[in-house]
Design a protein around this motif. Structure first.
Motif, PDB file in Angstrom:
ATOM      1  N   ARG A 110      68.919  14.753 -19.726  1.00 45.71           N
ATOM      2  CA  ARG A 110      67.883  13.819 -19.309  1.00 45.71           C
ATOM      3  C   ARG A 110      66.534  14.500 -19.056  1.00 45.71           C
ATOM      4  O   ARG A 110      66.023  14.515 -17.938  1.00 45.71           O
ATOM      5  CB  ARG A 110      68.352  13.017 -18.085  1.00 45.71           C
ATOM      6  CG  ARG A 110      69.611  12.214 -18.342  1.00 45.71           C
ATOM      7  CD  ARG A 110      70.006  11.281 -17.214  1.00 45.71           C
ATOM      8  NE  ARG A 110      69.660  11.695 -15.861  1.00 45.71           N
ATOM      9  CZ  ARG A 110      70.456  12.431 -15.068  1.00 45.71           C
ATOM     10  NH1 ARG A 110      71.621  12.840 -15.500  1.00 45.71           N
ATOM     11  NH2 ARG A 110      70.062  12.740 -13.849  1.00 45.71           N
ATOM     12  N   PRO A 111      65.910  15.049 -20.129  1.00 40.58           N
ATOM     13  CA  PRO A 111      64.593  15.664 -19.948  1.00 40.58           C
ATOM     14  C   PRO A 111      63.538  14.605 -19.623  1.00 40.58           C
ATOM     15  O   PRO A 111      63.515  13.533 -20.219  1.00 40.58           O
ATOM     16  CB  PRO A 111      64.323  16.321 -21.303  1.00 40.58           C
ATOM     17  CG  PRO A 111      65.125  15.535 -22.280  1.00 40.58           C
ATOM     18  CD  PRO A 111      66.341  15.061 -21.525  1.00 40.58           C
ATOM     19  N   GLU A 112      62.707  14.934 -18.670  1.00 45.45           N
ATOM     20  CA  GLU A 112      61.624  14.030 -18.286  1.00 45.45           C
ATOM     21  C   GLU A 112      60.547  14.854 -17.585  1.00 45.45           C
ATOM     22  O   GLU A 112      60.852  15.636 -16.678  1.00 45.45           O
ATOM     23  CB  GLU A 112      62.161  12.956 -17.337  1.00 45.45           C
ATOM     24  CG  GLU A 112      61.159  11.901 -16.961  1.00 45.45           C
ATOM     25  CD  GLU A 112      61.760  10.872 -16.015  1.00 45.45           C
ATOM     26  OE1 GLU A 112      61.165  10.664 -14.935  1.00 45.45           O
ATOM     27  OE2 GLU A 112      62.815  10.309 -16.343  1.00 45.45           O
ATOM     28  N   GLY A 113      59.317  14.699 -18.024  1.00 38.97           N
ATOM     29  CA  GLY A 113      58.209  15.398 -17.393  1.00 38.97           C
ATOM     30  C   GLY A 113      58.325  16.914 -17.456  1.00 38.97           C
ATOM     31  O   GLY A 113      57.881  17.608 -16.545  1.00 38.97           O
ATOM     32  N   GLY A 114      58.919  17.438 -18.529  1.00 44.26           N
ATOM     33  CA  GLY A 114      59.037  18.884 -18.699  1.00 44.26           C
ATOM     34  C   GLY A 114      60.169  19.525 -17.917  1.00 44.26           C
ATOM     35  O   GLY A 114      60.261  20.752 -17.864  1.00 44.26           O
TER      36      GLY A 114
END
Length: 147
Positions: A110-114
């Motif tokens: 779950r990648p999000e915002g780096g």
């Protein structure tokens, strides 16, 4: 930049690849030493995974770089926080880091915002619960440790 491989590094990749390839009905295949397109789009921005599960048709393409969104799982045998952040920033959905020095693993998703929002850890002997689309448990009992 990848460190020179030792035999046990290659064995970790081989053991994991065999398990992913045994599950071919999902149309995903494990490829070794895959460069994955980074945010800049060029070779200099790419990350190179020790192993990546991609749609089988990728192996018949002329593409040099895999699209990060096509990567069902990227695997690094040993990686630091900076490498993990690059995978997250590039949008690779799932990253598995295996550490043969200590006999443990970390699965990021779950990648999000780096950054990866999901972080799951375990030790050799624990199965690794890889999420969709692979949706399989990778056995770690046969993974070698560095001496």
């Amino acid at each position: 930049m990848h460190q020179p491989r030792r035999g046990k590094h290659a064995e970790v990749v081989r053991v994991l690849r065999r398990q992913i390839d045994a599950d071919v009905h999902k149309g995903l295949v494990a490829y070794e030493v895959v460069s994955i397109r980074g945010r800049g789009g060029g070779m200099g921005d790419a990350v190179t995974a020790d192993l990546a599960a991609l749609p089988a048709e990728w192996g018949a393409s002329d593409e040099t770089l895999a699209d990060p969104h096509d990567v069902a799982l990227a695997v690094e045998v040993g990686a630091d926080e900076q490498q993990v952040a690059r995978y997250a920033g590039d949008g690779v959905p799932v990253l598995l880091v295996v550490d043969p020095r200590h006999g443990d693993w970390t699965l990021y998703d779950r990648p999000e915002g780096g950054r990866y929002q999901g972080v799951h850890q375990g030790h050799y002997g624990d199965d690794i619960p890889v999420p969709e689309p692979l949706s399989l448990a990778l056995a770690t009992g046969l993974l070698p440790r560095y001496g």
